[in-house]
Design an enzyme around this catalytic site. Sequence first.
Site, PDB file in Angstrom:
ATOM      1  N   LYS A  73       0.795  -1.243   0.000  1.00 39.71           N
ATOM      2  CA  LYS A  73       0.000   0.000   0.000  1.00 39.71           C
ATOM      3  C   LYS A  73       0.826   1.291   0.000  1.00 39.71           C
ATOM      4  O   LYS A  73       0.359   2.316  -0.487  1.00 39.71           O
ATOM      5  CB  LYS A  73      -0.950   0.020   1.208  1.00 39.71           C
ATOM      6  CG  LYS A  73      -2.098  -0.963   1.072  1.00 39.71           C
ATOM      7  CD  LYS A  73      -3.116  -0.790   2.181  1.00 39.71           C
ATOM      8  CE  LYS A  73      -4.178  -1.872   2.054  1.00 39.71           C
ATOM      9  NZ  LYS A  73      -5.359  -1.646   2.885  1.00 39.71           N
ATOM     10  N   ASN A  94      -4.967   2.079  -1.736  1.00 41.92           N
ATOM     11  CA  ASN A  94      -5.543   0.730  -1.826  1.00 41.92           C
ATOM     12  C   ASN A  94      -6.313   0.511  -3.127  1.00 41.92           C
ATOM     13  O   ASN A  94      -6.817  -0.581  -3.370  1.00 41.92           O
ATOM     14  CB  ASN A  94      -6.456   0.432  -0.627  1.00 41.92           C
ATOM     15  CG  ASN A  94      -7.850   1.002  -0.821  1.00 41.92           C
ATOM     16  OD1 ASN A  94      -7.995   2.111  -1.335  1.00 41.92           O
ATOM     17  ND2 ASN A  94      -8.858   0.250  -0.445  1.00 41.92           N
ATOM     18  N   ASP A 109     -10.087   2.910   1.821  1.00 36.77           N
ATOM     19  CA  ASP A 109     -10.169   2.374   3.192  1.00 36.77           C
ATOM     20  C   ASP A 109     -10.683   3.442   4.152  1.00 36.77           C
ATOM     21  O   ASP A 109     -11.477   3.154   5.053  1.00 36.77           O
ATOM     22  CB  ASP A 109      -8.784   1.925   3.686  1.00 36.77           C
ATOM     23  CG  ASP A 109      -8.301   0.653   3.021  1.00 36.77           C
ATOM     24  OD1 ASP A 109      -9.129  -0.188   2.623  1.00 36.77           O
ATOM     25  OD2 ASP A 109      -7.066   0.491   2.907  1.00 36.77           O
ATOM     26  N   GLY A 135      -0.277   0.052  12.660  1.00 35.17           N
ATOM     27  CA  GLY A 135       0.261  -0.650  11.493  1.00 35.17           C
ATOM     28  C   GLY A 135      -0.342  -0.120  10.200  1.00 35.17           C
ATOM     29  O   GLY A 135      -0.818   1.009  10.135  1.00 35.17           O
ATOM     30  N   GLY A 136      -0.339  -0.964   9.179  1.00 36.27           N
ATOM     31  CA  GLY A 136      -0.787  -0.561   7.845  1.00 36.27           C
ATOM     32  C   GLY A 136      -2.217  -0.036   7.810  1.00 36.27           C
ATOM     33  O   GLY A 136      -2.480   1.033   7.262  1.00 36.27           O
ATOM     34  N   TYR A 230     -12.116  -8.786  10.523  1.00 35.30           N
ATOM     35  CA  TYR A 230     -13.397  -9.333  10.078  1.00 35.30           C
ATOM     36  C   TYR A 230     -13.405 -10.855  10.014  1.00 35.30           C
ATOM     37  O   TYR A 230     -14.415 -11.458   9.635  1.00 35.30           O
ATOM     38  CB  TYR A 230     -13.838  -8.728   8.746  1.00 35.30           C
ATOM     39  CG  TYR A 230     -12.881  -8.928   7.592  1.00 35.30           C
ATOM     40  CD1 TYR A 230     -12.088  -7.885   7.162  1.00 35.30           C
ATOM     41  CD2 TYR A 230     -12.787 -10.151   6.940  1.00 35.30           C
ATOM     42  CE1 TYR A 230     -11.204  -8.060   6.120  1.00 35.30           C
ATOM     43  CE2 TYR A 230     -11.917 -10.325   5.886  1.00 35.30           C
ATOM     44  CZ  TYR A 230     -11.123  -9.270   5.483  1.00 35.30           C
ATOM     45  OH  TYR A 230     -10.249  -9.455   4.447  1.00 35.30           O
TER      46      TYR A 230
HETATM   47  P1  ATR Z   1       1.148  -3.913   9.510  1.00 30.29           P
HETATM   48  O1  ATR Z   1      -0.241  -3.386   9.692  1.00 30.29           O
HETATM   49  O2  ATR Z   1       2.180  -2.842   9.427  1.00 30.29           O
HETATM   50  O3  ATR Z   1       1.242  -4.930   8.414  1.00 30.29           O
HETATM   51  P2  ATR Z   1       0.692  -5.916  11.446  1.00 30.29           P
HETATM   52  O4  ATR Z   1       1.634  -7.028  11.725  1.00 30.29           O
HETATM   53  O5  ATR Z   1      -0.518  -6.196  10.657  1.00 30.29           O
HETATM   54  O6  ATR Z   1       1.504  -4.706  10.847  1.00 30.29           O
HETATM   55  O7  ATR Z   1       0.226  -5.348  12.849  1.00 30.29           O
HETATM   56  C1  ATR Z   1      -0.802  -4.431  12.902  1.00 30.29           C
HETATM   57  C2  ATR Z   1      -0.897  -3.899  14.327  1.00 30.29           C
HETATM   58  O8  ATR Z   1      -1.158  -4.969  15.226  1.00 30.29           O
HETATM   59  C3  ATR Z   1       0.352  -3.201  14.832  1.00 30.29           C
HETATM   60  O9  ATR Z   1      -0.075  -2.039  15.484  1.00 30.29           O
HETATM   61  C4  ATR Z   1       0.936  -4.206  15.818  1.00 30.29           C
HETATM   62  O10 ATR Z   1       1.651  -3.620  16.885  1.00 30.29           O
HETATM   63  P3  ATR Z   1       3.243  -3.276  16.752  1.00 30.29           P
HETATM   64  O11 ATR Z   1       3.320  -2.065  15.867  1.00 30.29           O
HETATM   65  O12 ATR Z   1       3.688  -2.990  18.125  1.00 30.29           O
HETATM   66  O13 ATR Z   1       3.872  -4.480  16.136  1.00 30.29           O
HETATM   67  C5  ATR Z   1      -0.316  -4.815  16.353  1.00 30.29           C
HETATM   68  N1  ATR Z   1      -0.136  -6.112  16.989  1.00 30.29           N
HETATM   69  C6  ATR Z   1       0.086  -7.297  16.373  1.00 30.29           C
HETATM   70  N2  ATR Z   1       0.175  -8.286  17.296  1.00 30.29           N
HETATM   71  C7  ATR Z   1       0.016  -7.704  18.517  1.00 30.29           C
HETATM   72  C8  ATR Z   1      -0.016  -8.193  19.866  1.00 30.29           C
HETATM   73  N3  ATR Z   1       0.147  -9.500  20.139  1.00 30.29           N
HETATM   74  N4  ATR Z   1      -0.224  -7.302  20.865  1.00 30.29           N
HETATM   75  C9  ATR Z   1      -0.393  -5.991  20.591  1.00 30.29           C
HETATM   76  N5  ATR Z   1      -0.381  -5.471  19.349  1.00 30.29           N
HETATM   77  C10 ATR Z   1      -0.182  -6.307  18.325  1.00 30.29           C
END
Ligand code: ATR
Length: 289
Positions: A73, A94, A109, A135-136, A230
């Site tokens: 993205k 997106n 989005d 995150g993303g 979802y």
């Molecule tokens: P992205 O969106 O960049 O692909 P992602 O792996 O999908 O990354 O994670 C999305 C969000 O979920 C992030 O905010 C991630 O927190 P971090 O930035 O600290 O990694 C959060 N996240 C994933 N697993 C988690 C967990 N077990 N506890 C808390 N937050 C979590």
Amino acid sequence: MNAGMSGKARLCGVIGDPIEHTMSPAIHNAAFAQMGLDYIYVPFRVKEEELDKAIDGMRALNIRGLNVTIPHKVAIIPLLDELDPLAEKIGAVNTITNDGGVLKGTNTDASGFLHALLERGIEPEEKKVVMLGAGGASRAVSFSLVERGAHLVILNRRLERAEELAGRLSTTLNKEVKARELVADNLAQVLGGADILVNTTSVGMNPNINETPVPSGLLKPGLVVVDIVYNPIRTRLLREAEAVGAKTVDGVDMFVWQGVLAFEIWTGAKAPVELMRVEVVRQLKSHEK
Ligand code: ATR
């Protein structure tokens, strides 16, 4: 699939990696068929190092539209010819539309998320909103909230990502956004005065369906709880929110609306929203079996 496809058929699709769990082909092809449109929608697994080739392919094959998902993205932006102001401000695309060889990027989005709230009668303007995750997916969601006039605090496990996103929003939208580490003490503090809680982390997503980002004791009846996860449709967070009498919004709605908006840009036709929603739910239920 689209049995009536002709030599004039237009091609759309989604690029991402992994891509096999996407439900976008199901909702778009169902919508094309329902509307009698000579279009077809295909999933493409595109590796990060081949993104530029995929975009060359979009031009060469005259693909009408592509959705863009994880992990492309942000990386897609320099490969496009034009970016609308929304996608530029969010910093993520997106949806790509090919207008006579000119590739235009936008982001459905953000408006998809807002549509999902508004259609349930939830207005974020002037509300205190707590968003979990940085995150993303969080970029578009947080942008739509702050632009609409919400007072936002972002909590993330890695504080520096929350701070970076808050800083970006403050700069582009000229409004203060707070950032905190996602730990129980901070959650308890910010949820005390919150109107809306939005989960954009992947906590609770299939297969980790017994996880939740928020201890149930912190949920309260007056809170609106939104989960953009979802799969499953009713996450543990939403089930526990419902149990205390909180209003809930699931991730299906945001997913459907981002697809609806892309469909309408590509085809110029009004999308069959209800059909697309039914199709998502049907797909999710069949995966559960
Ligand atoms: P992205 O969106 O960049 O692909 P992602 O792996 O999908 O990354 O994670 C999305 C969000 O979920 C992030 O905010 C991630 O927190 P971090 O930035 O600290 O990694 C959060 N996240 C994933 N697993 C988690 C967990 N077990 N506890 C808390 N937050 C979590």
